[in-house]
Motif scaffolding. Structure first.
Motif, mmCIF file in Angstrom:
data_model
loop_
_atom_site.group_PDB
_atom_site.id
_atom_site.type_symbol
_atom_site.label_atom_id
_atom_site.label_comp_id
_atom_site.label_asym_id
_atom_site.label_seq_id
_atom_site.Cartn_x
_atom_site.Cartn_y
_atom_site.Cartn_z
ATOM 1 N N LEU A 53 27.804 50.880 34.269
ATOM 2 C CA LEU A 53 29.252 51.010 34.457
ATOM 3 C C LEU A 53 29.612 50.965 35.940
ATOM 4 O O LEU A 53 30.605 50.337 36.330
ATOM 5 N N ASP A 54 28.805 51.620 36.765
ATOM 6 C CA ASP A 54 29.056 51.623 38.212
ATOM 7 C C ASP A 54 28.951 50.219 38.788
ATOM 8 O O ASP A 54 29.752 49.828 39.653
ATOM 9 N N ASP A 55 27.953 49.460 38.322
ATOM 10 C CA ASP A 55 27.780 48.074 38.798
ATOM 11 C C ASP A 55 29.006 47.229 38.448
ATOM 12 O O ASP A 55 29.454 46.398 39.239
ATOM 13 N N PHE A 56 29.534 47.442 37.241
ATOM 14 C CA PHE A 56 30.722 46.694 36.815
ATOM 15 C C PHE A 56 31.923 47.048 37.685
ATOM 16 O O PHE A 56 32.697 46.173 38.094
ATOM 17 N N GLN A 57 32.067 48.318 37.995
ATOM 18 C CA GLN A 57 33.197 48.750 38.810
ATOM 19 C C GLN A 57 33.094 48.258 40.250
ATOM 20 O O GLN A 57 34.105 48.062 40.927
ATOM 21 N N GLN A 58 31.885 48.034 40.726
ATOM 22 C CA GLN A 58 31.726 47.467 42.062
ATOM 23 C C GLN A 58 32.219 46.026 42.102
ATOM 24 O O GLN A 58 32.789 45.573 43.103
ATOM 25 N N LEU A 59 32.000 45.307 41.010
ATOM 26 C CA LEU A 59 32.496 43.935 40.925
ATOM 27 C C LEU A 59 34.016 43.909 40.778
ATOM 28 O O LEU A 59 34.693 43.004 41.290
ATOM 29 N N TYR A 60 34.533 44.889 40.054
ATOM 30 C CA TYR A 60 35.970 44.943 39.775
ATOM 31 C C TYR A 60 36.506 46.326 40.182
ATOM 32 O O TYR A 60 36.650 47.221 39.343
ATOM 33 N N PRO A 61 36.764 46.518 41.477
ATOM 34 C CA PRO A 61 37.155 47.836 41.990
ATOM 35 C C PRO A 61 38.477 48.370 41.435
ATOM 36 O O PRO A 61 38.742 49.570 41.548
ATOM 37 N N GLU A 62 39.275 47.502 40.832
ATOM 38 C CA GLU A 62 40.545 47.964 40.273
ATOM 39 C C GLU A 62 40.403 48.428 38.825
ATOM 40 O O GLU A 62 41.390 48.757 38.172
ATOM 41 N N VAL A 63 39.156 48.449 38.343
ATOM 42 C CA VAL A 63 38.873 48.931 36.991
ATOM 43 C C VAL A 63 38.332 50.357 37.067
ATOM 44 O O VAL A 63 37.469 50.655 37.893
ATOM 45 N N GLN A 64 38.816 51.222 36.216
ATOM 46 C CA GLN A 64 38.338 52.598 36.138
ATOM 47 C C GLN A 64 37.689 52.828 34.780
ATOM 48 O O GLN A 64 38.338 52.706 33.739
ATOM 49 N N LEU A 65 36.403 53.146 34.799
ATOM 50 C CA LEU A 65 35.649 53.387 33.571
ATOM 51 C C LEU A 65 35.264 54.859 33.501
ATOM 52 O O LEU A 65 34.553 55.370 34.371
ATOM 53 N N LEU A 66 35.722 55.529 32.470
ATOM 54 C CA LEU A 66 35.392 56.931 32.257
ATOM 55 C C LEU A 66 34.491 57.027 31.027
ATOM 56 O O LEU A 66 34.860 56.560 29.952
ATOM 57 N N SER A 67 33.321 57.599 31.189
ATOM 58 C CA SER A 67 32.387 57.705 30.064
ATOM 59 C C SER A 67 32.192 59.159 29.676
ATOM 60 O O SER A 67 32.161 60.043 30.531
ATOM 61 N N GLU A 68 32.040 59.383 28.381
ATOM 62 C CA GLU A 68 31.833 60.737 27.873
ATOM 63 C C GLU A 68 30.749 60.715 26.808
ATOM 64 O O GLU A 68 30.832 59.957 25.832
#
Length: 408
Positions: A53-68
């Motif tokens: 998830l962190d790798d994906f957010q580095q590619l797309y910094p305007e995306v926020q992924l919250l995992s539970e």
């Protein structure tokens, strides 16, 4: 004149490159939003999942992924309850066999019209995400049973001088011989846990169209073999997996028919002594364990943007680069992308699990409900046959009747 043509051509190519770069930047800037993801990964696998998830957010910094993290036993029911009120996670990661329940509860949305590229998955994998003619999930990771063994216990024993016994078996008879000679074997005793032996005796549970066959072939011969195995010294056939897991981890068993999701824990205890090979079979009839796949599903109340974002994340997580990265970080990760290649010398356990998954049986989602009922009845008959209350022939006859009844 020639120079002018060359100059114009170079100018045209540069313009194309600039346009392509602009489009890429524009696409990355467009990809934005927020996703809440519920998942069952914990420990090492939870860290690996978060890294993806962190790798994906580095590619797309305007995306926020919250995992539970939600415990596996509570995941599906909690998602259904929350989704009915338009709440809960946008994305659910759970076993594919939950798709019928989720669909009937109106909790997840079909993804058939989303122009998905399913070519990276084998047809058998696609049957796990297809339900009543529609696609409801994206396969992320699989798990399967295999044969674990303790390398430290394969030294020559006083009872034998046969050096071949210090190598793992590749057939059922070899497994029995090793048990007789003192190399202990542990196997969970249930219909589902021993399903892998059907293929060795030519049994097929599904026909070419993925439909349940009206008669279960090979089960009588497999039951007879299991009853024979149970009488051998050092061959332990019991229903308690936790007991066998702990015994193997403590060095009390040489061989253990393990689930791939146990391997990380076993590796912590046994370290380099832990080895894994495919389950013993015959040259033309390999073992056929069941393959279980965790898939990504999308909440029916998700917006169009959230759905597109979820599918983009799924595409990222199933590309060969990311799947191989996950494999190198976890012993238990079995890729769903059939284009992934694993180097056996560098990653021996991971390569063996991948090899085992290729002979595994996948349960078509359309058949899950009937199959679970058949498995419940099969387990009762299995137990009676092993206990001697029914002969293998009688057990097979009764199960075939149950299968035919369910199909009518």
């Amino acid at each position: 004149m020639q120079k002018l043509i060359t100059y114009r051509l170079l100018t045209f190519i540069c313009c194309l490159i600039l346009l392509s770069a602009c489009n890429t930047i524009e696409q990355q800037s467009i990809l934005q939003g927020r996703l809440l993801i519920w998942h069952p990964f914990q420990g090492e696998n939870g860290i690996i999942f978060q890294n993806l998830l962190d790798d994906f957010q580095q590619l797309y910094p305007e995306v926020q992924l919250l995992s539970e993290y939600i415990p596996q036993t509570k995941l599906s029911q909690q998602f259904i309850q929350k989704s009915r009120a338009g709440l809960g996670a946008t994305v659910l990661i759970d076993f594919a066999q939950q798709i019928p329940n989720m669909t009937k509860a109106g909790s997840i949305q079909p993804l058939t019209e989303k122009n998905l590229d399913l070519s990276k998955f084998l047809p058998s994998m696609v049957t796990q995400i297809s339900y009543q003619g529609k696609i409801y999930g994206i396969p992320l990771v699989s798990q399967v049973r295999a044969l674990c063994y303790n390398q430290a216990k394969l030294k020559p024993l006083p009872s034998t001088e046969d050096q071949t016994l210090t190598q793992p078996p590749f057939g059922l008879e070899g497994l029995l011989i090793r048990a007789r000679k003192g190399y202990s074997v542990g196997m969970v005793s249930s219909f589902e846990d021993t399903f892998w032996g059907l293929g060795i005796f030519g049994g097929k549970f599904f026909d070419a169209d993925g439909l349940i066959k009206p008669e279960l072939e090979g089960w009588e011969k497999w039951l007879k073999w299991l009853k024979k195995a149970e009488t051998q010294p050092n061959f332990i056939l019991i229903r308690n997996r936790d007991l066998l897991h702990d015994a193997f981890a403590q060095g009390k068993l040489t061989y253990y028919v393990c689930n791939s999701n146990e391997i990380g824990d076993l590796k912590t205890t046994l370290k380099d002594d832990l080895q894994v090979i495919p389950l013993p079979g015959e040259p033309n009839n390999p073992a056929t364990p069941l393959l279980y796949t965790k898939v990504m599903m999308v909440n029916r109340s998700a917006s169009i943007n959230e759905t597109e974002l979820a599918l983009q994340l799924a595409q990222f997580m199933t590309n060969p680069e990311q799947q191989l990265k996950a494999i190198t970080q976890s012993l238990t990760f079995i890729p769903t992308n059939h284009k992934v290649s694993i180097n056996q010398q560098l990653l021996p356990i991971e390569a063996m699990l991948h090899q085992q998954s290729k002979t595994a049986i996948t349960i078509p989602t359309d058949s899950v409900e009937n199959i679970m009922e058949i498995f419940e009845q099969g387990d009762i008959l299995y137990e009676k046959a092993i206990a001697g209350d029914l002969t293998p022939s009688q057990a097979v006859k009764e199960l075939n009747y149950i299968i035919k009844t369910k199909l009518n």
